[in-house]
Scaffold this motif. Sequence first.
Motif, PDB file in Angstrom:
ATOM      1  N   ILE A  23       0.847  -1.195   0.000  1.00 35.61           N
ATOM      2  CA  ILE A  23       0.000   0.000   0.000  1.00 35.61           C
ATOM      3  C   ILE A  23       0.881   1.243   0.000  1.00 35.61           C
ATOM      4  CG2 ILE A  23      -1.714   1.303   1.330  1.00 35.61           C
ATOM      5  CD1 ILE A  23      -2.716  -1.398   2.409  1.00 35.61           C
ATOM      6  N   PRO A  24       0.615   2.183  -0.920  1.00 36.53           N
ATOM      7  CA  PRO A  24       1.408   3.419  -0.953  1.00 36.53           C
ATOM      8  C   PRO A  24       1.298   4.176   0.364  1.00 36.53           C
ATOM      9  CG  PRO A  24      -0.014   3.255  -2.887  1.00 36.53           C
ATOM     10  CD  PRO A  24      -0.408   2.165  -1.949  1.00 36.53           C
ATOM     11  N   GLY A  25       2.420   4.679   0.848  1.00 36.14           N
ATOM     12  CA  GLY A  25       2.435   5.436   2.096  1.00 36.14           C
ATOM     13  C   GLY A  25       2.895   4.622   3.286  1.00 36.14           C
ATOM     14  N   GLU A  27       5.516   2.722   5.190  1.00 34.38           N
ATOM     15  CA  GLU A  27       6.976   2.686   5.164  1.00 34.38           C
ATOM     16  C   GLU A  27       7.533   1.393   5.750  1.00 34.38           C
ATOM     17  OE1 GLU A  27       8.031   6.282   7.226  1.00 34.38           O
ATOM     18  OE2 GLU A  27       7.751   7.487   5.415  1.00 34.38           O
ATOM     19  N   TYR A  42       3.752   4.615   8.759  1.00 33.97           N
ATOM     20  CA  TYR A  42       3.423   5.214   7.468  1.00 33.97           C
ATOM     21  C   TYR A  42       3.788   6.690   7.454  1.00 33.97           C
ATOM     22  CZ  TYR A  42      -0.672   7.016   9.914  1.00 33.97           C
ATOM     23  OH  TYR A  42      -1.488   7.652  10.802  1.00 33.97           O
ATOM     24  N   ARG A  46       1.329  11.251   3.247  1.00 34.33           N
ATOM     25  CA  ARG A  46       0.733  10.478   2.153  1.00 34.33           C
ATOM     26  C   ARG A  46      -0.552   9.784   2.604  1.00 34.33           C
ATOM     27  NH1 ARG A  46       4.809   6.763  -0.791  1.00 34.33           N
ATOM     28  NH2 ARG A  46       3.069   6.746  -2.240  1.00 34.33           N
ATOM     29  N   ASP A  49      -2.960   8.783  -0.180  1.00 32.33           N
ATOM     30  CA  ASP A  49      -2.475   7.616  -0.928  1.00 32.33           C
ATOM     31  C   ASP A  49      -2.722   6.336  -0.127  1.00 32.33           C
ATOM     32  OD1 ASP A  49      -1.537   9.308  -2.892  1.00 32.33           O
ATOM     33  OD2 ASP A  49       0.524   9.329  -2.128  1.00 32.33           O
ATOM     34  N   PHE A  50      -2.437   6.416   1.181  1.00 29.17           N
ATOM     35  CA  PHE A  50      -2.630   5.261   2.054  1.00 29.17           C
ATOM     36  C   PHE A  50      -4.099   4.840   2.054  1.00 29.17           C
ATOM     37  CE2 PHE A  50      -4.039   3.875   6.276  1.00 29.17           C
ATOM     38  CZ  PHE A  50      -3.366   2.672   6.360  1.00 29.17           C
ATOM     39  N   GLY A  53      -5.066   3.317  -1.264  1.00 26.61           N
ATOM     40  CA  GLY A  53      -4.431   2.006  -1.407  1.00 26.61           C
ATOM     41  C   GLY A  53      -5.079   0.962  -0.530  1.00 26.61           C
TER      42      GLY A  53
END
Length: 176
Positions: A23-25, A27, A42, A46, A49-50, A53
């Motif tokens: 998932i974007p965001g 980390e 995360y 973002r 985005d999270f 996603g």
Amino acid sequence: MKVPSAKGDPALLEEIQKAFSAIPGIEQVVVNPETGSVVLKYDADRHDDFHAGFTDRFKEHHGGHVPAHRPPPSNEIDALATKIQQEADFLAEHSAAAKAVVDFCKHWDREIKIASGNLVDLKMVLCIGLVGFTVFEVGAAAATPVWVTLTLFGLNHFIEMQSELADSAREGIGPD
């Protein structure tokens, strides 16, 4: 977050870790097989985005279907409870004594929710108390309309609380 079914199941936790890592965001995903916990680290910048996603992953996992939340039917007691809440909020804005009472009730509502694992709140405790008082003081036969009405209100409120909890879990938001 805790995943009770993943406690002692490293394979399931690895699958969860892979799913969240995509998932974007996100980390970092830290899992603990001994407790069945998953910690997501995360990038707060973002968040959108999270969220997008996470929603996409949820749809993927459930075949594109996201169940809709349907609140339980409303009744006169719900309307009265809403009206009382609105009146209390209005009075709290204009009176220090009313604000103290509202804050006291909100505090105990939160404490009851925490103690019961979000299964019961102050409204339900008051309903149970009123039903108990009515049945013991007036008698079950004479008080039937009262305790049946309050029981239905309590059940509807319980269903509503659990629906809200499920919705917030789907959206990735924790309980109050």
